[in-house]
Design a protein around this motif. Structure first.
Motif, mmCIF file in Angstrom:
data_model
loop_
_atom_site.group_PDB
_atom_site.id
_atom_site.type_symbol
_atom_site.label_atom_id
_atom_site.label_comp_id
_atom_site.label_asym_id
_atom_site.label_seq_id
_atom_site.Cartn_x
_atom_site.Cartn_y
_atom_site.Cartn_z
ATOM 1 N N ALA A 648 -24.845 51.299 8.962
ATOM 2 C CA ALA A 648 -24.585 52.105 7.771
ATOM 3 C C ALA A 648 -25.724 53.083 7.554
ATOM 4 C CB ALA A 648 -24.411 51.219 6.537
ATOM 5 N N LEU A 649 -25.370 54.290 7.166
ATOM 6 C CA LEU A 649 -26.339 55.342 6.876
ATOM 7 C C LEU A 649 -26.088 55.859 5.472
ATOM 8 C CD1 LEU A 649 -28.584 57.310 7.698
ATOM 9 C CD2 LEU A 649 -26.801 58.806 8.654
ATOM 10 N N GLN A 650 -27.097 55.755 4.603
ATOM 11 C CA GLN A 650 -27.033 56.255 3.235
ATOM 12 C C GLN A 650 -27.657 57.650 3.218
ATOM 13 O OE1 GLN A 650 -25.852 53.999 0.672
ATOM 14 N NE2 GLN A 650 -25.665 55.826 -0.609
ATOM 15 N N PHE A 651 -26.802 58.688 3.209
ATOM 16 C CA PHE A 651 -27.312 60.057 3.237
ATOM 17 C C PHE A 651 -28.113 60.373 1.981
ATOM 18 C CE2 PHE A 651 -23.730 60.227 6.178
ATOM 19 C CZ PHE A 651 -24.297 60.882 7.250
ATOM 20 N N ASN A 652 -27.543 60.002 0.817
ATOM 21 C CA ASN A 652 -28.209 60.148 -0.468
ATOM 22 C C ASN A 652 -27.546 59.170 -1.423
ATOM 23 O OD1 ASN A 652 -25.786 61.468 -1.474
ATOM 24 N ND2 ASN A 652 -26.501 63.309 -0.382
ATOM 25 N N LYS A 653 -27.864 59.241 -2.695
ATOM 26 C CA LYS A 653 -27.309 58.253 -3.626
ATOM 27 C C LYS A 653 -25.816 58.442 -3.866
ATOM 28 C CE LYS A 653 -28.528 60.796 -7.853
ATOM 29 N NZ LYS A 653 -29.259 60.696 -9.136
ATOM 30 N N PHE A 654 -25.247 59.539 -3.357
ATOM 31 C CA PHE A 654 -23.827 59.812 -3.565
ATOM 32 C C PHE A 654 -22.970 59.520 -2.335
ATOM 33 C CE2 PHE A 654 -26.156 62.971 -6.186
ATOM 34 C CZ PHE A 654 -25.801 62.482 -7.438
ATOM 35 N N LEU A 655 -23.546 59.488 -1.134
ATOM 36 C CA LEU A 655 -22.748 59.486 0.091
ATOM 37 C C LEU A 655 -23.267 58.448 1.075
ATOM 38 C CD1 LEU A 655 -20.475 60.832 1.762
ATOM 39 C CD2 LEU A 655 -22.201 62.447 2.610
ATOM 40 N N GLN A 656 -22.325 57.612 1.600
ATOM 41 C CA GLN A 656 -22.666 56.617 2.610
ATOM 42 C C GLN A 656 -21.640 56.658 3.736
ATOM 43 O OE1 GLN A 656 -21.726 52.253 2.474
ATOM 44 N NE2 GLN A 656 -23.940 52.016 2.156
#
Length: 696
Positions: A648-656
């Motif tokens: 899993a990659l969390q791009f920012n607090k809005f998008l995973q």
């Protein structure tokens, strides 16, 4: 609803109304407790979370007197799985076998099958056990995976608290409060075999004291391919919508109201008997299952040492499948009180009432008599936790239940808990539990497609085809278990712990079957009275009537070993082993074959690597031992070891972004079969799936 109101007595209604009035006059309604976000907890905090245990009070995970295991929200998310049965694979002592793309067999401590009936499943306090039909049907147990707070699994009897049928354990699924799920969540998932999943969730506040979430999801599952590369026709389309409201007015009371509607179409290749040709026929069928429920749960703290809770729910189920055509309605009420008396006694007591009415229609395989039935259950329980010394406690409990099938049942338990210091904790218990008869055991006939036996074979020496039929028995009694358990838990540091549980289960009056004669068909002539009927008959029929002829024991244990190597790498290994020693005084049929229809060894190894705050990687090795099988009921399944992966990659607090793969090392293996032989087992393929989650 039209079936149920007439079934509830005026006395029961007066009791419910009086209780509610008494309680609500003492306190104003409604507040909800905020729960910790498990995904943000440290390891040490995760190790000491509170879970619902056999006395239904919060106990530290390292001090409960039972074989408990919690699948946290973090573990659920990092499993990469999108269905509850698949998530349960990671727990010790839990065997999950997939029959096809929309059917699972799940069990605790043995006796697995598609219609497992020796444990309970609770979803936010709502029992998913069917007394109309046998046990747990996982086709209709679902919710938004992201909303699950935790799954508590109690291995071993929980009957002194939860009542009958909590024989080998309890699976308690708890979802998050509406307060924790604020904002908008959108998720899109697509991949092989799990064709697509689309979900949304929106949480908001209503005034200063009420939180609300609404949600929905739609799942499209493609059909698996059978061993010959043809479609298994086991696709599924499922839609679910619902809401939950949590109201808080002060720090003493809470009120939760939730409702849900779902419809699914779990298709299948259905096997039945063609009586014109006296042959097994397998045809694709289109099925429909519709469920909806409304649940309300209220708790209040009258004083620091006096807490009460009320729960009421209504549930409706409609099944239009090749095996079952069913309409069922249920109303359930529960009251509980927790009292602390002095410094030594902690009491929990309560009572409840449930009434369920069903209309069960006849199908090609199933005949019900009668077609309509109301099932009533009244129960009361009490438990006292006694703090004998600073490090020794004793838990005494019992539940008394009056049900429509077996009348009065008493299920006691005794548990001893000892903290020996230096992070050591030992416990022991003796418990009794029963599984009550159901419609299938008492008032249903089922033709068994897999037991249409050709003439002149080892299992059929007659010159005519022989068809076996399961027949209900009104005199069937409850199955009984007396369980002995020992456990030890050791946590020398926050980065290491060992949990060991051993059990010996003594079963009596388990369901077996016995021949009730040979019938020449057509004509329904008893062969023993007129052997010459063989000359005019087309086939023979032998009803196998349910009885309580099986007894014996199972024994085994479960081990959990956790180790955190660094701040970024942690692991967990768990394994379970079970052996069977069962025998029948008659021919038996199902339970005495448990030793050849269940794997003896299960093992999991999970590795979790947190590379940074933005991305993580999980590897999961699963091993399931051999299932030997038995003749026409199935030739068994080879052992297998599978590797699952999730990144899993969390791009920012809005998008995973999430990628998950299952069965990387052992694709197209067979896992489990249905007891009745009405559907074929399908190879479980390698699956790949990508998911995008957007949170505002």
């Amino acid at each position: 609803m039209r079936f149920l109101w007439g079934a509830i007595s005026a006395h029961m209604l007066r009791t419910l109304v009086g209780t509610v009035c008494c309680v609500t006059s003492a306190q104003a309604l409604c507040s909800s407790m905020a729960f910790d976000d498990l995904a943000d907890l440290s390891l040490e905090e995760l190790m000491s979370i509170d879970i619902s245990t056999v006395d239904e009070k919060a106990h530290n995970a390292l001090s409960q007197a039972s074989a408990g295991y919690t699948i946290t929200r973090q573990a659920i998310q990092r499993s990469g799985r999108r269905s509850i049965p698949e998530i349960l694979r990671m727990a010790p002592g839990v065997h999950v076998g997939r029959v096809d793309n929309n059917k699972w067999a799940v069990s605790l401590r043995g006796f697995n099958g598609r219609f497992s009936n020796k444990y309970l499943v609770l979803l936010d306090g709502r029992s998913m056990y069917s007394r109309s039909l046998p046990g747990i049907n996982w086709q209709q147990i679902d919710t938004i995976i992201e909303d699950i707070d935790r799954i508590d699994i109690i291995r071993g009897p929980g009957a002194s608290l939860w009542g009958s049928n909590a024989v080998n354990g309890v699976i308690n699924i708890v979802t998050r409060s509406a307060r924790e799920t604020q904002g908008l969540l959108l998720a899109l998932s697509s991949g092989s075999s799990t064709d697509s999943e689309t979900l949304f969730r929106y949480g908001t506040t209503l005034g200063n004291s009420t939180h609300l979430r609404v949600y929905g999801k739609h799942v499209e599952l493609d059909a698996f391919e059978d061993v010959n590369g043809r479609s298994a026709h086991d696709e599924n389309r499922r839609t679910l919508i619902g809401f939950r409201s949590d109201r808080q007015t002060n720090d003493k009371s809470s009120l939760t109201i939730s409702a849900e509607y779902s419809q699914s179409h779990p298709d299948e290749l259905f096997a039945s008997v063609n009586f014109d040709e006296l042959a097994l026929q397998v045809m694709p069928t289109t099925n429909r299952i519709t469920t909806h429920h409304v649940l309300t749960h209220w708790t209040t703290r009258l004083t620091e040492k006096n807490q009460i809770g009320l729960q009421l729910y209504y549930d409706r189920e409609e099944r239009d499948t090749a095996l079952q055509v069913l309409e069922r309605e249920t109303i359930d009420f529960d009251f509980k009180q927790h009292l602390t008396l002095g410094n030594r006694h902690s009491w929990v007591w309560g009572f409840g009432y449930r009434v369920s009415h069903d209309e069960l229609s006849n199908t090609n395989l199933l005949t019900a008599y009668p077609n309509n039935l109301s099932v009533k259950v009244a129960q009361a329980f009490v438990q006292d936790e006694i703090q004998v010394t600073s490090n020794i406690s004793v838990l005494l409990g019992a539940k008394i239940e009056d049900n429509s099938f077996s009348n009065i049942e008493v299920q006691p338990s005794l548990k001893l808990s000892v903290d020996t210091g230096q992070a050591h904790h030992s416990w022991a218990s003796v418990s009794k539990a029963v599984r009550t008869p159901t419609r299938v055991g008492t008032q249903v006939r089922i033709d068994i497609p897999s037991l249409l036996l050709e003439p002149g074979t080892a299992l059929n020496a007659f010159p005519l085809p022989l068809l076996a039929e399961l027949a209900g028995n009104d005199s069937l009694e409850s199955e009984q278990l007396l369980a002995y358990e020992l456990g030890h838990k050791w946590q020398p540091s926050s980065t290491f712990y060992i949990d060991l549980a051993l059990f010996y289960n003594d079963y009596k009056k388990l369901n077996g079957t016995e021949f009730s004669g040979l019938l020449c068909q057509p004509g329904n002539t008893l062969f023993a009275d007129d052997p010459s009927c063989l000359g005019t008959a087309r086939f023979l029929e032998t009803p196998l009537m349910f009885n309580n002829s099986v007894s014996g024991n199972t024994s085994g244990g479960e081990l959990v070993l956790y180790r955190q190597f660094t701040d970024h790498l942690e692991s967990e290994f768990n394994a379970s082993y079970i052996s069977y020693d069962l025998e029948s005084t008659s021919i038996g049929f199902l339970n005495e074959l448990a030793d050849v229809r269940n794997p003896k060894l299960l093992a999991n190894l999970k590795l979790s690597y947190q590379a940074s705050e933005r991305w993580n990687l999980d590897l999961w090795f699963r091993h399931v031992g051999k299932i030997e099988g038995f003749g026409p009921l199935g030739n068994g399944f080879a052992s297998y070891t599978a590797l699952d992966l999730r990144a899993a990659l969390q791009f920012n607090k809005f998008l995973q972004f999430e990628f998950a793969a299952a069965n990387l090392t052992d694709a197209d293996h067979l896992e489990e079969s249905s007891e009745l032989g009405e559907v074929e087992s399908q190879p479980i393929p390698r699956t790949l799936r990508a998911t995008i989650k957007i949170l505002f």
